[in-house]
Design an enzyme around this catalytic site. Structure first.
Site, PDB file in Angstrom:
ATOM      1  N   ARG A   1      10.900   4.428   6.020  1.00 38.29           N
ATOM      2  CA  ARG A   1      10.723   6.363   6.207  1.00 38.29           C
ATOM      3  C   ARG A   1       9.983   6.767   7.273  1.00 38.29           C
ATOM      4  NH1 ARG A   1       8.248   7.150   1.091  1.00 38.29           N
ATOM      5  NH2 ARG A   1       6.637   8.422   0.927  1.00 38.29           N
TER       6      ARG A   1
ATOM      7  N   ARG B   1      11.002  12.942   7.804  1.00 31.46           N
ATOM      8  CA  ARG B   1      11.872  12.928   6.758  1.00 31.46           C
ATOM      9  C   ARG B   1      12.565  14.368   5.576  1.00 31.46           C
ATOM     10  NH1 ARG B   1       6.375   9.605   4.415  1.00 31.46           N
ATOM     11  NH2 ARG B   1       6.504   8.277   6.010  1.00 31.46           N
TER      12      ARG B   1
ATOM     13  N   HIS C   1       8.423   0.500   6.844  1.00 30.08           N
ATOM     14  CA  HIS C   1       8.037   1.527   6.376  1.00 30.08           C
ATOM     15  C   HIS C   1       8.677   1.780   4.605  1.00 30.08           C
ATOM     16  CE1 HIS C   1       3.522   3.856   6.413  1.00 30.08           C
ATOM     17  NE2 HIS C   1       4.388   4.623   5.487  1.00 30.08           N
TER      18      HIS C   1
ATOM     19  N   PRO D   1       1.182  -1.124  -0.057  1.00 29.61           N
ATOM     20  CA  PRO D   1      -0.071  -0.450  -0.173  1.00 29.61           C
ATOM     21  C   PRO D   1       0.997   1.458   0.222  1.00 29.61           C
ATOM     22  CG  PRO D   1      -0.430  -0.891   2.495  1.00 29.61           C
ATOM     23  CD  PRO D   1       0.861  -1.380   1.087  1.00 29.61           C
TER      24      PRO D   1
ATOM     25  N   ARG E   1      13.939  -5.977  -4.575  1.00 37.33           N
ATOM     26  CA  ARG E   1      14.263  -5.629  -5.783  1.00 37.33           C
ATOM     27  C   ARG E   1      15.065  -6.718  -7.132  1.00 37.33           C
ATOM     28  NH1 ARG E   1      12.195  -2.021  -3.494  1.00 37.33           N
ATOM     29  NH2 ARG E   1      12.714  -0.351  -2.886  1.00 37.33           N
TER      30      ARG E   1
ATOM     31  N   GLY F   1      10.165  -3.513   1.729  1.00 34.06           N
ATOM     32  CA  GLY F   1      11.434  -3.270   1.933  1.00 34.06           C
ATOM     33  C   GLY F   1      12.409  -3.804   1.253  1.00 34.06           C
TER      34      GLY F   1
ATOM     35  N   ARG G   1       7.934   1.044  -3.735  1.00 32.45           N
ATOM     36  CA  ARG G   1       8.612   2.242  -4.841  1.00 32.45           C
ATOM     37  C   ARG G   1       8.459   1.256  -6.095  1.00 32.45           C
ATOM     38  NH1 ARG G   1      11.192   2.334  -0.415  1.00 32.45           N
ATOM     39  NH2 ARG G   1      11.440   4.654   0.641  1.00 32.45           N
TER      40      ARG G   1
ATOM     41  N   SER H   1      -3.761   2.090  -0.975  1.00 28.33           N
ATOM     42  CA  SER H   1      -3.627   2.670   0.694  1.00 28.33           C
ATOM     43  C   SER H   1      -4.658   3.599   0.180  1.00 28.33           C
ATOM     44  CB  SER H   1      -2.120   3.504   0.494  1.00 28.33           C
ATOM     45  OG  SER H   1      -2.594   4.977   1.286  1.00 28.33           O
TER      46      SER H   1
HETATM   47  C1  LIG Z   1       5.531   7.075  -1.622  1.00 28.27           C
HETATM   48  C2  LIG Z   1       5.255   5.885  -0.597  1.00 28.27           C
HETATM   49  C3  LIG Z   1       3.778   6.211  -0.049  1.00 28.27           C
HETATM   50  C4  LIG Z   1       3.869   4.828   1.204  1.00 28.27           C
HETATM   51  N1  LIG Z   1       2.136   5.163   1.366  1.00 28.27           N
HETATM   52  C5  LIG Z   1       2.190   4.143   2.659  1.00 28.27           C
HETATM   53  C6  LIG Z   1       0.267   4.389   3.258  1.00 28.27           C
HETATM   54  O1  LIG Z   1       0.009   5.502   2.284  1.00 28.27           O
HETATM   55  N2  LIG Z   1       0.500   3.244   3.900  1.00 28.27           N
HETATM   56  C7  LIG Z   1       1.808   2.125   4.260  1.00 28.27           C
HETATM   57  O2  LIG Z   1       1.126   1.397   5.168  1.00 28.27           O
HETATM   58  N3  LIG Z   1       2.884   2.132   3.577  1.00 28.27           N
HETATM   59  C8  LIG Z   1       2.864   3.172   2.791  1.00 28.27           C
HETATM   60  N4  LIG Z   1       4.182   3.345   1.836  1.00 28.27           N
HETATM   61  C9  LIG Z   1       4.932   1.996   2.812  1.00 28.27           C
HETATM   62  C10 LIG Z   1       5.113   1.053   1.689  1.00 28.27           C
HETATM   63  O3  LIG Z   1       4.442  -0.098   1.953  1.00 28.27           O
HETATM   64  C11 LIG Z   1       5.634  -0.341   2.027  1.00 28.27           C
HETATM   65  O4  LIG Z   1       6.040  -0.384   3.432  1.00 28.27           O
HETATM   66  C12 LIG Z   1       7.387   0.298   1.280  1.00 28.27           C
HETATM   67  O5  LIG Z   1       7.166   1.331   0.364  1.00 28.27           O
HETATM   68  C13 LIG Z   1       8.274  -1.102   1.208  1.00 28.27           C
HETATM   69  O6  LIG Z   1       9.034  -1.058   0.504  1.00 28.27           O
HETATM   70  P1  LIG Z   1      10.377  -0.615  -0.852  1.00 28.27           P
HETATM   71  O7  LIG Z   1       9.697   0.462  -1.322  1.00 28.27           O
HETATM   72  O8  LIG Z   1      11.353  -0.522  -0.525  1.00 28.27           O
HETATM   73  O9  LIG Z   1      10.101  -1.849  -1.666  1.00 28.27           O
HETATM   74  C14 LIG Z   1       4.304   3.864   0.996  1.00 28.27           C
HETATM   75  C15 LIG Z   1       5.808   4.165   0.145  1.00 28.27           C
HETATM   76  C16 LIG Z   1       6.280   4.742  -0.894  1.00 28.27           C
HETATM   77  C17 LIG Z   1       6.903   4.252  -1.253  1.00 28.27           C
END
Ligand SMILES: Cc1cc2nc3c(=O)[nH]c(=O)nc-3n(C[C@H](O)[C@H](O)[C@H](O)COP(=O)(O)O)c2cc1C
Length: 453
Positions: free
Chosen positions: A344, A280, A341, A190, A379, A376, A399, A219
């Site tokens: 983040r 951030r 997350h 999400p 890739r 997380g 991502r 999301s």
């Molecule tokens: C642009 C962006 C927006 C995200 N928004 C949410 C969100 O709304 N809710 C949430 O639970 N996680 C959010 N996440 C975290 C992702 O669900 C996920 O845990 C994370 O992207 C996984 O890591 P990766 O980007 O390296 O694959 C977000 C991540 C990104 C990159």
């Protein structure tokens, strides 16, 4: 001593033990700034000799004159010096600059030239506005967890077995997630604000997931509403899970849950790793901070209360310790979702591979008691295999899907195709004939490096 680097250019070897500022930004010849990794005692710095005259060395390394360290270099007569440390982890140097480097900013290379998931990062960085790209790319604070998420997979070596019949590996990719059938053990994580990459935003994830027969967890903070997302389903049997952040108003939550049930979602994904705003720095520079920035009241008692308000399973997303995995099981969770997350929220939190390893070492039976999902930094096919080897049931990608959306639904489909293909061929080369039978014995769990290197 100077020698040829991976990109065929001359390498200048520098002892940087006494570098004045270990996180010094160095020029890299025009694209995004690259950094000397801070913890290494000695770094190899590639001198890209195409663009500047030799006299440029001093201009580009003004810190050379005023600090004591040893440097040995030889410089090609015709060439000039630009410095590049090892590339960003999210854009490893596999030759994309050489092949697609002439792509003008604001445009995209043809999709058929995209080879692997990191290529979408490269393409999206050129295509998207810096603000929008930064929102997707950023991690918390110094982004140590963001980088660790990507790097951690390299620290655990595979243990490939040979002379194994692997010819049916592709037929073993399908799996179930909370009883629902999918074609592969990975899903779209999400993510908020899909509209930054494409006007159809999250609708492309719904359609891509339908094409690939994989799960999409939408999301609650999408550019499209949850009603628009539900309406985009390919057919009524497509399974979506709905991620939520909750307000403190329990009546609103009750209504939201009811609405999610009416829209046909099969599970609620409750994000529990974001009790406060994410710190951030990168995003703050561009005014694109967290989508959810308030303090949230979330406790295990509330989790139990919420579970009684809906017939849908509630999956806590953002479990980062074996302790909380235990508490989730005790609170009645049918599945848990390991995540920091995407690095983040809280910097220096562990990657979900490390959390899965902690669970495996301290209470492996948890993998049998509940379904465990993890995301997380995934890739490559081999990254997913390491999580699956520990007992993770399905792996999330954030991502790669968000960035692929610069190509619209075709980009999303390509991420799915690449990931399926890489999981299959990497499993085959690992000597795994049946993905359901992958286990911890396929990985050497003794880390070959320290944390956060
Ligand atoms: C642009 C962006 C927006 C995200 N928004 C949410 C969100 O709304 N809710 C949430 O639970 N996680 C959010 N996440 C975290 C992702 O669900 C996920 O845990 C994370 O992207 C996984 O890591 P990766 O980007 O390296 O694959 C977000 C991540 C990104 C990159």
């Amino acid at each position: 001593m100077a020698y040829r680097g991976s990109s065929g250019v001359q390498v200048v070897e520098i002892k940087v033990g006494d570098l004045p500022n270990p996180s010094l930004n160095l020029p890299n010849g025009g694209s995004a700034p690259r950094r000397i990794p801070p913890n290494d005692k000695r770094e190899t710095v590639e001198a890209l000799l195409e663009t500047k005259p030799p006299t440029a060395t001093a201009e580009m390394m003004p810190w050379l004159g005023s600090h004591s360290f040893t440097m040995r270099c030889s410089i090609l007569a015709f060439a000039s010096v630009a410095l590049a440390a090892r590339p960003f982890l999210n854009e490893p140097d596999t030759g994309i600059d050489e092949v697609l480097g002439s792509t003008a900013n604001g445009t995209l290379p043809p999709l058929d030239k995209i080879i692997g998931l990191p290529d979408f990062d490269w393409a999206a960085r050129r295509k998207m506005t810096p603000q929008n790209y930064t929102y997707y790319r950023n991690g918390a604070a110094g982004e140590w967890s963001y980088r660790n998420n990507l790097e951690v997979y390299q620290r655990f070596r595979l243990r490939p077995r040979v002379l194994v019949d692997i010819t049916n590996i592709e037929s073993t990719l399908p799996t179930t997630i909370l009883g629902h059938n999918f074609s592969a053990p990975f899903f779209i994580a999400p993510c908020a604000r899909g509209g930054y990459a494409h006007p159809d935003a999250e609708l492309n994830f719904v359609k891509g997931a339908a094409y690939g027969d994989i799960l999409y967890m939408a999301s609650i903070l999408g550019t499209k509403t949850i009603d628009e997302i539900a309406a985009a389903k390919g057919n009524s049997s497509q399974v979506l899970f709905q991620q939520v952040y909750l307000s403190e108003n329990i009546t609103e939550t009750q209504e939201l849950f009811k609405h999610i049930e009416e829209l046909g979602s099969k599970a609620i994904v409750l994000t529990v790793d974001s009790a406060a705003d994410g710190n951030r720095h990168r995003a703050a520079r561009y005014g694109v901070g967290s989508a959810d920035s308030s303090y949230s009241y979330l406790t295990w008692d509330l989790y139990k209360q919420l579970s009684n308000m809906t017939s849908l399973p509630i999956i806590p997303k953002g479990i980062q310790t074996v302790d909380d995995a235990r508490l989730a099981v005790k609170a009645g969770a049918k599945a848990i979702y390991l995540s920091n997350h995407g690095g983040r929220q809280l910097d220096t939190t562990p990657s979900s591979l490390e959390v899965a390893l902690e669970i495996y070492q301290e209470e492996p039976s948890l993998f049998q008691q509940v379904e465990v999902y993890a995301d997380g930094g995934v890739r490559y096919g081999a990254d997913a295999l390491k999580l699956l080897a520990l007992g993770v049931k399905a792996v999330g990608l954030g991502r790669p899907f968000m960035l692929s959306n610069v190509y619209g639904v075709d980009g999303v489909k390509k991420v799915i195709d690449i990931t399926k293909h890489e999981i299959a061929i990497d499993a085959a080369n690992l000597g795994v004939g049946d993905l359901k039978k992958i286990g911890p014995e396929y990985v050497n769990w003794k880390s070959v490096n320290v944390w956060f290197s």
